[in-house]
Design a protein around this motif. Structure first.
Motif, PDB file in Angstrom:
ATOM      1  N   VAL A   1      34.066  52.674  49.786  1.00  0.00           N
ATOM      2  CA  VAL A   1      34.158  53.894  50.596  1.00  0.00           C
ATOM      3  C   VAL A   1      32.968  54.809  50.309  1.00  0.00           C
ATOM      4  O   VAL A   1      33.006  55.998  50.571  1.00  0.00           O
ATOM      5  N   ASP A   2      31.890  54.205  49.726  1.00  0.00           N
ATOM      6  CA  ASP A   2      30.796  55.031  49.206  1.00  0.00           C
ATOM      7  C   ASP A   2      29.585  55.150  50.128  1.00  0.00           C
ATOM      8  O   ASP A   2      28.617  55.849  49.782  1.00  0.00           O
ATOM      9  N   ASN A   3      29.601  54.456  51.274  1.00  0.00           N
ATOM     10  CA  ASN A   3      28.523  54.559  52.285  1.00  0.00           C
ATOM     11  C   ASN A   3      27.190  53.939  51.839  1.00  0.00           C
ATOM     12  O   ASN A   3      26.183  54.102  52.518  1.00  0.00           O
TER      13      ASN A   3
ATOM     14  N   ILE B   1      31.217  39.358  47.248  1.00  0.00           N
ATOM     15  CA  ILE B   1      30.390  39.980  46.203  1.00  0.00           C
ATOM     16  C   ILE B   1      31.100  41.152  45.521  1.00  0.00           C
ATOM     17  O   ILE B   1      31.532  42.107  46.187  1.00  0.00           O
ATOM     18  N   GLY B   2      31.226  41.076  44.195  1.00  0.00           N
ATOM     19  CA  GLY B   2      31.732  42.211  43.418  1.00  0.00           C
ATOM     20  C   GLY B   2      33.121  42.665  43.810  1.00  0.00           C
ATOM     21  O   GLY B   2      33.406  43.859  43.812  1.00  0.00           O
ATOM     22  N   THR B   3      33.968  41.703  44.129  1.00  0.00           N
ATOM     23  CA  THR B   3      35.362  42.070  44.388  1.00  0.00           C
ATOM     24  C   THR B   3      36.281  41.151  43.589  1.00  0.00           C
ATOM     25  O   THR B   3      36.015  39.954  43.478  1.00  0.00           O
ATOM     26  N   SER B   4      37.331  41.755  43.043  1.00  0.00           N
ATOM     27  CA  SER B   4      38.301  40.953  42.289  1.00  0.00           C
ATOM     28  C   SER B   4      39.183  40.164  43.255  1.00  0.00           C
ATOM     29  O   SER B   4      39.978  39.346  42.832  1.00  0.00           O
ATOM     30  N   ALA B   5      39.019  40.418  44.556  1.00  0.00           N
ATOM     31  CA  ALA B   5      39.793  39.723  45.601  1.00  0.00           C
ATOM     32  C   ALA B   5      41.291  39.810  45.300  1.00  0.00           C
ATOM     33  O   ALA B   5      42.023  38.828  45.438  1.00  0.00           O
TER      34      ALA B   5
HETATM   35  P1  NAD Z   1      37.857  45.807  41.594  1.00  0.00           P
HETATM   36  O1  NAD Z   1      37.570  46.984  40.713  1.00  0.00           O
HETATM   37  O2  NAD Z   1      39.235  45.264  41.642  1.00  0.00           O
HETATM   38  O3  NAD Z   1      36.907  44.590  41.154  1.00  0.00           O
HETATM   39  C1  NAD Z   1      35.525  44.746  40.955  1.00  0.00           C
HETATM   40  C2  NAD Z   1      34.933  43.365  40.758  1.00  0.00           C
HETATM   41  O4  NAD Z   1      33.523  43.506  40.677  1.00  0.00           O
HETATM   42  C3  NAD Z   1      35.385  42.674  39.464  1.00  0.00           C
HETATM   43  O5  NAD Z   1      35.757  41.343  39.791  1.00  0.00           O
HETATM   44  C4  NAD Z   1      34.149  42.729  38.557  1.00  0.00           C
HETATM   45  O6  NAD Z   1      34.049  41.592  37.717  1.00  0.00           O
HETATM   46  C5  NAD Z   1      33.040  42.746  39.584  1.00  0.00           C
HETATM   47  N1  NAD Z   1      31.793  43.396  39.150  1.00  0.00           N
HETATM   48  C6  NAD Z   1      31.646  44.580  38.473  1.00  0.00           C
HETATM   49  N2  NAD Z   1      30.347  44.876  38.349  1.00  0.00           N
HETATM   50  C7  NAD Z   1      29.650  43.875  38.940  1.00  0.00           C
HETATM   51  C8  NAD Z   1      28.263  43.618  39.141  1.00  0.00           C
HETATM   52  N3  NAD Z   1      27.317  44.437  38.696  1.00  0.00           N
HETATM   53  N4  NAD Z   1      27.911  42.487  39.823  1.00  0.00           N
HETATM   54  C9  NAD Z   1      28.852  41.612  40.270  1.00  0.00           C
HETATM   55  N5  NAD Z   1      30.181  41.818  40.106  1.00  0.00           N
HETATM   56  C10 NAD Z   1      30.561  42.929  39.454  1.00  0.00           C
HETATM   57  O7  NAD Z   1      37.279  46.192  43.022  1.00  0.00           O
HETATM   58  P2  NAD Z   1      37.683  45.703  44.477  1.00  0.00           P
HETATM   59  O8  NAD Z   1      37.937  44.244  44.477  1.00  0.00           O
HETATM   60  O9  NAD Z   1      36.647  46.248  45.375  1.00  0.00           O
HETATM   61  O10 NAD Z   1      39.085  46.425  44.765  1.00  0.00           O
HETATM   62  C11 NAD Z   1      39.347  47.730  44.366  1.00  0.00           C
HETATM   63  C12 NAD Z   1      39.585  48.744  45.498  1.00  0.00           C
HETATM   64  O11 NAD Z   1      39.084  50.045  45.114  1.00  0.00           O
HETATM   65  C13 NAD Z   1      38.835  48.479  46.742  1.00  0.00           C
HETATM   66  O12 NAD Z   1      39.503  49.042  47.795  1.00  0.00           O
HETATM   67  C14 NAD Z   1      37.540  49.229  46.487  1.00  0.00           C
HETATM   68  O13 NAD Z   1      36.813  49.462  47.609  1.00  0.00           O
HETATM   69  C15 NAD Z   1      38.027  50.519  45.893  1.00  0.00           C
HETATM   70  N6  NAD Z   1      36.972  51.151  45.076  1.00  0.00           N
HETATM   71  C16 NAD Z   1      35.806  51.486  45.718  1.00  0.00           C
HETATM   72  C17 NAD Z   1      34.754  52.014  45.007  1.00  0.00           C
HETATM   73  C18 NAD Z   1      33.479  52.334  45.790  1.00  0.00           C
HETATM   74  O14 NAD Z   1      33.557  52.689  46.973  1.00  0.00           O
HETATM   75  N7  NAD Z   1      32.309  52.187  45.168  1.00  0.00           N
HETATM   76  C19 NAD Z   1      34.854  52.197  43.630  1.00  0.00           C
HETATM   77  C20 NAD Z   1      36.079  51.872  42.982  1.00  0.00           C
HETATM   78  C21 NAD Z   1      37.136  51.336  43.739  1.00  0.00           C
END
Ligand code: NAD
Length: 250
Positions: free
Chosen positions: A101-103, A184-188
């Motif tokens: 949600v960070d744009n 990419i970068g999601t715990s799915a």
């Molecule tokens: P999550 O926190 O569940 O998982 C993050 C994943 O990213 C993990 O699997 C971790 O191992 C991996 N990761 C961390 N740093 C990394 C890197 N540098 N390179 C590659 N992988 C890396 O996040 P999610 O799966 O996105 O689900 C959480 C929910 O919270 C979503 O809805 C998410 O959008 C939201 N959220 C958004 C933000 C944002 O907008 N930046 C921040 C925190 C949470």
């Protein structure tokens, strides 16, 4: 074969590639994901603060957390965001479906971004529905209010709220149609975004798509849905993939 090379080959051969991103793509920009040990989420219980019922019950309390979260989002895109924007420009990635949600994808130059969970850089009035940039509101007195007297809420979803309809329908259509998905970068693990890699992978009625994970660690879909995982930081891996594609296609 080296997995960077393999991914570059798979991406360059795909007819329709898409990316699904999560909080991990933005950690290198300084925005913590849910898993960070000493980040925002260790101080605020996400089940409590992240639920729409908490917002409705006590918007001022939830806005205290949101104000801090939004200030953290005052960050710059990192090389992973720029690499995805470049892959789109080169014609290899058709769309980025982001749970973030960070744009930051938009700020890095990605054009076709589907905001699966909305965008916290905008707010929406819970009464009249008017939207505006979060930078245009006064966050001194919480909760921030609209001119109409309604309470403002970030234009993103909380737990307990439905995925924005258009974003959901577009994402399902793209995931079903694509023949390659970068995860990419999601715990799915957050439903229903977590189902999109399954759609990309294919079913009895859809030919198999290639699912490539880029993550610091294995996830619930590793080896079950993903064909392979490139373990490491997205901000280091994605630029290398772009360079490799350039070298094999030049
Ligand atoms: P999550 O926190 O569940 O998982 C993050 C994943 O990213 C993990 O699997 C971790 O191992 C991996 N990761 C961390 N740093 C990394 C890197 N540098 N390179 C590659 N992988 C890396 O996040 P999610 O799966 O996105 O689900 C959480 C929910 O919270 C979503 O809805 C998410 O959008 C939201 N959220 C958004 C933000 C944002 O907008 N930046 C921040 C925190 C949470």
């Amino acid at each position: 074969m080296n997995l960077i090379k393999k991914a570059a080959e798979d991406i360059s051969k795909a007819k329709m590639g898409i990316a699904l991103t999560g909080a991990g793509i933005s950690t290198e920009s300084g925005i913590p994901d849910f898993r960070s040990k000493d980040g925002l989420w260790s101080r605020y219980d996400i089940n409590e603060y992240g639920h729409i019922d908490s917002f409705k019950k006590n918007p001022a309390k939830v806005w205290m957390m949101l104000r801090e979260m939004i200030s953290l989002m005052n960050a710059e895109p990192n090389p992973a965001h720029y690499a995805l924007a470049e892959l789109e420009k080169m014609g290899y990635i058709n769309a980025v479906i982001t749970q973030n949600v960070d744009n930051l994808h938009q700020e890095a130059g990605s054009k076709n971004v589907i905001e699966f969970h909305g965008n916290f850089k905008r707010v929406v009035c819970t009464r009249c529905g008017k939207k505006k940039g979060v930078d245009k509101i006064d966050m001194e007195n919480l909760p921030p209010m609209c001119e109409c007297g309604g309470i403002l809420k970030p234009d993103g979803i909380f737990f307990g709220e439905a995925i924005p309809r258009n974003a959901y329908l577009k994402s399902v259509a793209l995931a079903t149609k694509c023949d390659l998905m970068l995860v990419i970068g999601t715990s799915a693990s957050v439903y229903p975004a977590s189902q999109l890699p399954y759609l990309a992978k294919g079913s009895l009625t859809k030919p198999k798509g290639i699912v490539i994970e880029i993550n610091k660690e294995t996830t619930d879909i590793t080896g079950i849905v993903s064909d392979y995982i490139i373990e490491g930081k997205a901000g280091e891996i994605l630029p290398k993939i772009v360079e490799e594609i350039k070298s094999i296609t030049s």
